[in-house]
Design an enzyme around this catalytic site. Structure first.
Site, PDB file in Angstrom:
ATOM      1  CD  GLN A  60      -1.126   0.030   3.551  1.00 54.95           C
ATOM      2  OE1 GLN A  60      -1.807  -1.192   3.795  1.00 54.95           O
ATOM      3  NE2 GLN A  60      -1.569   0.840   4.710  1.00 54.95           N
ATOM      4  CB  CYS A  81      -5.103  -1.519   5.399  1.00 58.30           C
ATOM      5  SG  CYS A  81      -5.938  -0.289   6.595  1.00 58.30           S
ATOM      6  CG  HIS A 128      -3.802  -2.764   9.645  1.00 59.70           C
ATOM      7  ND1 HIS A 128      -3.598  -1.916   8.126  1.00 59.70           N
ATOM      8  CD2 HIS A 128      -2.788  -4.031   9.282  1.00 59.70           C
ATOM      9  CE1 HIS A 128      -2.991  -2.677   7.474  1.00 59.70           C
ATOM     10  NE2 HIS A 128      -2.369  -3.836   8.031  1.00 59.70           N
TER      11      HIS A 128
END
Lengths: 214, 228
Positions: free
Chosen positions: A19, A25, A161
């Site tokens: 990323q 994410c 995340h």
């Protein structure tokens, strides 16, 4: 659920992506899930575009973060996802240049999955990789092995995340989830993170979801 | 928490001001002053900072003093007159010339006149203690850091930036050791490609705070998988 499962060995998982300096994410987690769903329903593994989501999902905030649930809606409303080759990743937001003619996959719906990890394992083995969100405590310095942080250090309430569950199993009697991350192959175990399975460590069971392809 | 050290120790490792940093600082000031009348706007005082680049993005971490204009109306004054200097930490992301303010943290600072007559800011920053490292340890750490730079192809723009990153790296090694000691699994923690980033930088760049703060679209529950 079978005692172990790994979608990587069954061809349902694309290579680990990166990323870059961007909090995207959520987009990688969702494309990973759709890649798996499309493979299971259509038999073809396609690497799909995260950049399309960064640029065209106006509910989420590109590199400043987003939510898988919004991303599924965006894919559905846009009319599908282009491939990585056609709409390649830049790591920053651009003007949306999605072309319906180039869309190679579509989704019909999205579903929230159980918080019970045994049921999640059963779902994964039968239906494919799962988008989840976790508390990323310790991941900055993770190198290998099965992470099992103490609960107070890795609260299930502080989720920050999004990743992809691609399998599960046991290593020397320690149950784990095999997690595809989006920080490149030069992080973790060739880009993968292994997290203790069975007690909701780091909130792995709190935000599990999947696209539905009919 | 790491022991508090005088901020001057860290400040020396920061880059002196250049036009690029000043541009980022001015953008942060503009954001700070947004919505204020012309006469009520703060002005930039001292600025120092560092920059981290990757791909087409640059992340500026800045510290600046801001001077608030004198406030003559006590009922609307935000700060007492004696505390008109603010110390601010800013993080500004520049992607292809487009600036974005990621973090703003300002608080009043006490100023006092030192013996040499200069006004000096007295404040502290948690960080790696200069004296807490023996020379031997420092040499070893520098060697490990060199290896890290080589492995992950890191270059820094100045000696000062490299020194700052070394101090972050050393502090992070200690953090990784603590995480290792508290892990109940088989995981190994240590040097990764993110080892030269502060926790704050790592969170800001790579993580996704929206996951815990926004509800998102409602989805219906999936049916359980039946026994095959």
């Amino acid at each position: 659920a079978p005692p172990e499962w790994d979608w990587r060995s069954k061809g349902a998982v694309t290579k680990v992506k990166d990323q870059g300096m961007c909090g995207s994410c959520w987009a990688f987690s969702v494309t990973g899930n759709v890649e798996g769903q499309w493979f299971l329903k259509r038999g073809t593994l396609l690497s799909l575009s995260e950049q399309e989501l960064l640029d065209c999902d106006k509910v989420d905030k590109a590199c400043l973060g987003g939510l898988p649930s919004n991303a599924y809606s965006a894919i559905k409303n846009l009319g599908g996802l282009e491939t990585e080759d056609d709409y390649s990743y830049q790591g920053h937001m651009q003007a949306c240049s999605f072309s319906a003619q180039k869309a190679r996959v579509y989704i019909n719906d999205s579903v929230e999955l159980s918080r019970n990890e045994q049921r999640l394992a059963a779902w994964l083995a039968k239906r494919g990789p799962i988008s989840v969100a976790i508390n990323a405590f310790g991941m900055q310095f993770y190198r290998r092995g099965i992470a099992h942080p103490l609960r107070p250090l890795c609260s299930p309430w502080l989720i920050d995340h999004a990743v992809l569950l691609v399998g599960y199993g046991n290593r020397s009697a320690t149950p784990f989830w095999a997690i595809k991350n989006s920080w490149g192959t030069d992080w973790g175990e060739e880009g993968y993170y292994y997290l203790y399975r069975g007690s909701g460590v780091c909130g792995v069971n709190t935000m599990a979801s999947s696209a539905v392809v009919n | 928490p790491a022991p508090a050290q005088p901020r001057a120790v860290v400040a020396r490792a920061w880059r002196p001001l250049d036009p690029e940093l000043l541009g980022a600082a001015r953008f942060a000031l503009k954001m700070y002053n947004q919505g204020r009348a012309a006469g009520a706007q703060a002005v930039l005082g001292a600025v120092q900072g560092r920059v981290r680049r990757e791909g087409q993005g640059s992340l500026y971490t800045l510290e600046a003093t801001l001077e608030e204009p004198q406030c003559h109306e006590p009922t609307v004054c935000q700060l007492p007159v004696s505390r008109k200097t603010l110390l601010c930490s800013f993080q500004v992301l520049d992607e292809l010339g487009k600036h974005m303010l990621l973090r703003r943290d300002c608080g009043p600072v006490e100023t006092r006149v030192t013996d040499d007559g200069n006004e000096t800011l007295k404040y502290v920053l948690p960080g790696l203690g200069r004296n807490s490292l023996s020379q031997d340890f420092s040499v070893k750490m520098a060697s490990i850091f060199q290896k890290f730079m080589h492995t992950y192809n890191r270059t820094y723009e100045s000696k000062e930036e490299a020194e700052w990153r070394l101090s972050v790296f050393a502090s992070n090694l200690m953090r990784a050791q603590k995480i290792q000691a508290l892990d109940r699994g088989t995981a190994q923690y240590g040097i990764t490609k993110f080892s030269d980033l502060t926790e704050e930088e790592f969170r800001t760049i790579y993580l996704n705070p929206l996951l815990q703060s926004e509800p998102g679209q409602k989805m219906h529950m999936a049916k359980s998988v039946e026994d095959p």
